[in-house]
Each structure stands twice: as C-alpha cells, then as structure tokens.
Design an enzyme around this catalytic site. Structure first.
Site, PDB file in Angstrom:
ATOM      1  N   HIS A  80       2.116 -34.760  11.412  1.00  0.00           N
ATOM      2  CA  HIS A  80       3.076 -33.947  10.634  1.00  0.00           C
ATOM      3  C   HIS A  80       3.619 -32.859  11.552  1.00  0.00           C
ATOM      4  O   HIS A  80       2.925 -31.893  11.862  1.00  0.00           O
ATOM      5  CB  HIS A  80       2.396 -33.313   9.416  1.00  0.00           C
ATOM      6  CG  HIS A  80       3.345 -32.535   8.552  1.00  0.00           C
ATOM      7  ND1 HIS A  80       3.426 -32.722   7.188  1.00  0.00           N
ATOM      8  CD2 HIS A  80       4.263 -31.574   8.838  1.00  0.00           C
ATOM      9  CE1 HIS A  80       4.342 -31.920   6.678  1.00  0.00           C
ATOM     10  NE2 HIS A  80       4.866 -31.204   7.667  1.00  0.00           N
ATOM     11  N   HIS A 120       5.258 -33.413   0.197  1.00  0.00           N
ATOM     12  CA  HIS A 120       5.032 -31.965   0.171  1.00  0.00           C
ATOM     13  C   HIS A 120       4.528 -31.705  -1.248  1.00  0.00           C
ATOM     14  O   HIS A 120       5.313 -31.686  -2.192  1.00  0.00           O
ATOM     15  CB  HIS A 120       6.318 -31.189   0.464  1.00  0.00           C
ATOM     16  CG  HIS A 120       6.082 -29.715   0.499  1.00  0.00           C
ATOM     17  ND1 HIS A 120       6.078 -28.980   1.664  1.00  0.00           N
ATOM     18  CD2 HIS A 120       5.777 -28.841  -0.492  1.00  0.00           C
ATOM     19  CE1 HIS A 120       5.801 -27.716   1.373  1.00  0.00           C
ATOM     20  NE2 HIS A 120       5.611 -27.607   0.079  1.00  0.00           N
ATOM     21  N   LYS A 125       9.818 -38.942   3.402  1.00  0.00           N
ATOM     22  CA  LYS A 125       9.270 -37.635   3.013  1.00  0.00           C
ATOM     23  C   LYS A 125       9.837 -37.151   1.681  1.00  0.00           C
ATOM     24  O   LYS A 125      11.052 -37.073   1.508  1.00  0.00           O
ATOM     25  CB  LYS A 125       9.579 -36.622   4.117  1.00  0.00           C
ATOM     26  CG  LYS A 125       9.051 -35.223   3.879  1.00  0.00           C
ATOM     27  CD  LYS A 125       7.537 -35.166   3.957  1.00  0.00           C
ATOM     28  CE  LYS A 125       6.981 -33.842   3.481  1.00  0.00           C
ATOM     29  NZ  LYS A 125       6.888 -32.821   4.499  1.00  0.00           N
ATOM     30  N   HIS A 154      -0.429 -31.556   4.556  1.00  0.00           N
ATOM     31  CA  HIS A 154      -0.931 -30.178   4.698  1.00  0.00           C
ATOM     32  C   HIS A 154      -1.669 -29.682   3.443  1.00  0.00           C
ATOM     33  O   HIS A 154      -1.243 -28.719   2.807  1.00  0.00           O
ATOM     34  CB  HIS A 154       0.168 -29.204   5.102  1.00  0.00           C
ATOM     35  CG  HIS A 154       1.509 -29.374   4.429  1.00  0.00           C
ATOM     36  ND1 HIS A 154       1.653 -29.436   3.079  1.00  0.00           N
ATOM     37  CD2 HIS A 154       2.744 -29.490   4.946  1.00  0.00           C
ATOM     38  CE1 HIS A 154       2.936 -29.576   2.788  1.00  0.00           C
ATOM     39  NE2 HIS A 154       3.616 -29.617   3.905  1.00  0.00           N
ATOM     40  N   HIS A 189       7.310 -30.546  12.877  1.00  0.00           N
ATOM     41  CA  HIS A 189       8.729 -30.172  12.828  1.00  0.00           C
ATOM     42  C   HIS A 189       9.206 -29.895  14.247  1.00  0.00           C
ATOM     43  O   HIS A 189       8.688 -28.994  14.914  1.00  0.00           O
ATOM     44  CB  HIS A 189       8.928 -28.921  11.964  1.00  0.00           C
ATOM     45  CG  HIS A 189       8.486 -29.123  10.553  1.00  0.00           C
ATOM     46  ND1 HIS A 189       9.334 -29.599   9.572  1.00  0.00           N
ATOM     47  CD2 HIS A 189       7.281 -28.962   9.963  1.00  0.00           C
ATOM     48  CE1 HIS A 189       8.661 -29.698   8.431  1.00  0.00           C
ATOM     49  NE2 HIS A 189       7.408 -29.325   8.648  1.00  0.00           N
ATOM     50  N   ASP A 206       1.789 -29.552  11.165  1.00  0.00           N
ATOM     51  CA  ASP A 206       2.867 -28.868  10.441  1.00  0.00           C
ATOM     52  C   ASP A 206       3.410 -27.720  11.287  1.00  0.00           C
ATOM     53  O   ASP A 206       3.863 -26.706  10.741  1.00  0.00           O
ATOM     54  CB  ASP A 206       2.394 -28.375   9.062  1.00  0.00           C
ATOM     55  CG  ASP A 206       3.576 -27.942   8.187  1.00  0.00           C
ATOM     56  OD1 ASP A 206       4.707 -28.357   8.480  1.00  0.00           O
ATOM     57  OD2 ASP A 206       3.350 -27.191   7.221  1.00  0.00           O
TER      58      ASP A 206
HETATM   59  C1  NCD Z   1       8.162 -26.087   7.132  1.00  0.00           C
HETATM   60  C2  NCD Z   1       9.447 -25.838   7.914  1.00  0.00           C
HETATM   61  O1  NCD Z   1       9.668 -24.705   8.354  1.00  0.00           O
HETATM   62  O2  NCD Z   1      10.219 -26.786   8.113  1.00  0.00           O
HETATM   63  N1  NCD Z   1       7.603 -24.819   6.748  1.00  0.00           N
HETATM   64  C3  NCD Z   1       6.306 -24.567   6.463  1.00  0.00           C
HETATM   65  O3  NCD Z   1       6.004 -23.441   6.063  1.00  0.00           O
HETATM   66  N2  NCD Z   1       5.392 -25.481   6.597  1.00  0.00           N
HETATM   67  C4  NCD Z   1       8.436 -26.959   5.961  1.00  0.00           C
HETATM   68  C5  NCD Z   1       7.197 -27.479   5.292  1.00  0.00           C
HETATM   69  O4  NCD Z   1       6.493 -28.312   5.851  1.00  0.00           O
HETATM   70  O5  NCD Z   1       6.907 -27.029   4.187  1.00  0.00           O
HETATM   71 ZN    ZN Z   2       5.947 -29.485   7.272  1.00  0.00          ZN
END
Ligand code: NCD
Ligand code: ZN
Length: 360
Positions: free
Chosen positions: A27, A149, A112, A187, A29, A260
């Site tokens: 996971h 999520h 997702k 998460h 970003h 995450d």
């Molecule tokens: C994530 C993001 O910034 O893209 N933020 C977070 O707090 N984890 C999005 C997500 O996974 O909820």
């Molecule tokens: Zn995330």
C-alpha cells in the site's frame, strides 16, 4: 594500536544483522510529476514491488490512465528493478468492462474503494457500494482483489469509530453478497479490525502501517498539535496499537506490510487545515524492523514483509534478499520534494536499524 584493531574486529563480529527475502510494500502513494520523481527512489531501494495507489488528481479510473501512470512511475525509478503493481480507482461509474480490461492487462493487481469524502483525493470515490455490484461481480469472477479504505464517511459517526462502523455497515454486507471476492482491508488501526480479519477466512487480508504500530493518538497532541502525525485512518488509542502489535506477533498470514507512505509538502501539512498522510518510505523496512525487534519478534518480520503479501495476491515471492544491520541512523529533519520538502516519520530522531547499502 594493537588494541584498536582488536576492538574494530570485535565490533564487526558483534554487529547484529538480519538478511531477509526482499520485501514488498502492499500500500503506497507515489503521487505524480516532480513529487513522484522525488519519492519513488526511496521505495525502490528497499522494496521489490509496491501496490501503487490510484488517488491522483484526476484519479486513475481507467486502464489507459493506469498504463500512462505506470510509464511515469517506471521513468521515476529508472536504473532499478523495482516493479510497480498498479490499481484502479473505483467510482460509482466504473464499468464491468473496465474490470475485464484491467484483469487482462496483467499489471493491474487491485481495485481501490475510497468511500467518497473519506480521505485525500477521495471526492471521486464511491457514494454507495451497492452501485458497484456489477463491478464487484466481475472482480470476484476475475479474482481481482478489492482494496478498501475501511472508514464510513457519515458525519454523525465519531472519527475514531469510523473503521469499526465500516466493518458492520459496509464490509460484512459486501462479503455476504460476494462470498468469493478477495478483499484487502487497508491500513487497519483498531482491535475490532484485527479481530475481524483474524476470524475471517483467507480471502480477507489486511495491511498494517508502521506508524500505526509505533504510535497511539497521543502522538498527535504531544506538547501541541503535531500535523506530521496526522493521517487517515487517524491514530487510535493505545489499546488498539497493542492489538496491532499482537496481530504482527501472531505470525498469521492475513496481516502483511503496507506502509501507506503518503507524502505531502511540509507547508500543506503545517497549515490551518493540514493534509492527512505520513511519509515513511525513506526508512520503511528499517522502521518495521525496529518495531518487530522492540517486541522481541524479529523472526516474524520476513513473513510479514516478504511472504504473506505475495501469497495473498497470488504472486511469486521475491528471490533476492536485503540485509539490515543493527546500527543507528539519524533520520533527517526533512527531504527535498519537488520544489518544496517533506517531513519524514521520525524526523530528527535516531533509529537502531539500517539497511545495508550494498544490498540496497
Ligand atoms: C492518503 C493520501 O494522502 O493519499 N492519506 C493518508 O492519510 N493515509 C490517503 C489514504 O490512504 O487514506
Ligand atoms: Zn493510503
């Protein structure tokens, strides 16, 4: 002089080290553009593969957009053998045909679900999961996992209860309607989620972040408001953190690594309405090693980080290895990111484990 040499040899011999199969991040970003170019190399130096989240602006909702994004990610990690595993962003309007195409593409590994309004860039998300039944039917047929999520967005539900309520209102009914659908509960942050995943069969997996293992919600309010400890799902009470630690210590295959890691520019976090997201990609595997070591479960790290994820996704385990050494490193206060900076998890602090550079 003779003594000096002896001490050096002894220091080398006593450095504790741990070699494990190269891990994957289930996971992550990575963002886009200059931010992508700044952050992707951190992940590529530790992990072989990562499930790349699709919450860009605009969101990655089609196979065509996912191919283009894949190209940009590959360009950002040029020179490494890092393998991005792409995902589609589910909307009320996603068609079953798009799922067929995603499955055929072979490089899209999940779809997702962001409940609309739940988190960063989720406004294009799903307003009611029942609108997606045809899509879920196709995913079930294709064996393509739904990555959730897991928080309701109902404003009347307390922020700290949104994960538990999601289990009852969304997850259980969806599982009943689609008894073969594979789901990753992303998460997880609560004892409720740990119990739920433990009691569910092998078609339910869960990722656990390192920040939810390290911190309870007190960390958001330590001496003042701490925006760099704000993420979604939000950090919970200590008893929930303890449940997450028990989950990783259990060695159960339903729980696997997903950072995450979610970079936001320092200025956007340190603001009157700061963004949710914690950046941990700079030292993710070292931080997980620190947690497993602290609870005396270092021997469980490899399966959590390198085996259970690919097993769940039906992918081969990696064949190469990395070596971690028990030698201290101090985390920088910030890293440059695009034309700004990002504050990493444990900024300015020292941690006891370090990835051996020649294995990186
Ligand atoms: C994530 C993001 O910034 O893209 N933020 C977070 O707090 N984890 C999005 C997500 O996974 O909820
Ligand atoms: Zn995330």
């Amino acid at each position: 002089m003779r003594h000096t040499a002896w001490y050096i040899i002894q220091a080398i011999m006593t450095t504790e080290s741990l070699t494990i199969t190269r891990p994957d991040d289930w996971h992550l970003h990575l963002r886009d553009g200059d931010v992508l170019n700044s952050v992707a190399p951190f992940t590529a130096k530790q992990f072989q593969r990562a499930i790349v989240m699709p919450n860009l602006k605009p969101a990655v909702t089609t196979v065509k957009q996912a191919v283009d994004y894949l190209d940009r990610v590959l360009a950002a990690v040029e020179g490494s053998d890092f393998e991005p595993l792409m995902t589609l962003y589910l909307t009320d309007n996603t068609s079953a045909d798009e799922i067929v195409a995603a499955h055929k593409s072979c490089f899209i590994k999940g779809v997702k679900l962001y409940p609309a309004g739940a988190t960063t860039n989720s406004d294009e998300g799903v307003t009611d999961i029942r609108r997606c039944d045809a899509v879920l039917e196709e995913m079930q047929r294709a064996g393509l996992p739904l990555l959730v999520h897991g928080e309701v967005t109902d404003g009347s539900v307390d922020v700290f209860d949104r994960e538990k309520v999601f289990i009852d209102r969304v997850l259980i009914p969806t599982m009943e309607r689609f008894p073969e659908l594979k789901i990753v509960f992303e998460h997880i942050t609560t004892a409720d989620a740990v119990d739920f995943v433990t009691e569910s069969g092998p078609r339910i997996g869960a990722t656990i972040t390192v920040h939810h293992l390290m911190y309870s919600r007190n960390a958001m309010f330590e001496g003042g408001i701490r925006p760099h400890h704000y993420c979604l799902p939000v950090l919970k009470r200590e008893r929930h953190r303890q449940a997450l630690l028990r989950a990783i210590a259990s060695g159960k295959p339903g729980f696997f690594l997903g950072t995450d890691s979610a970079p936001h520019d320092k200025k956007l976090k340190e603001s009157s309405c700061g963004c949710a997201g914690i950046f941990s990609a700079h030292a993710a595997i070292e931080l997980y090693a620190t947690v497993f070591d602290a609870i005396g479960e270092l021997d469980k790290l490899e399966a959590f980080a390198s085996f259970y994820g690919p097993d769940f996704y039906g992918l081969p385990r990696n064949s190469s290895t990395i070596t971690l050494e028990k030698s201290e490193q101090t985390i920088p206060e910030s890293y440059p990111m695009a034309d700004g900076s990002v504050v990493p998890l444990m900024a300015g602090k020292t941690i006891p484990w370090t990835l051996k550079p020649d294995n990186a």
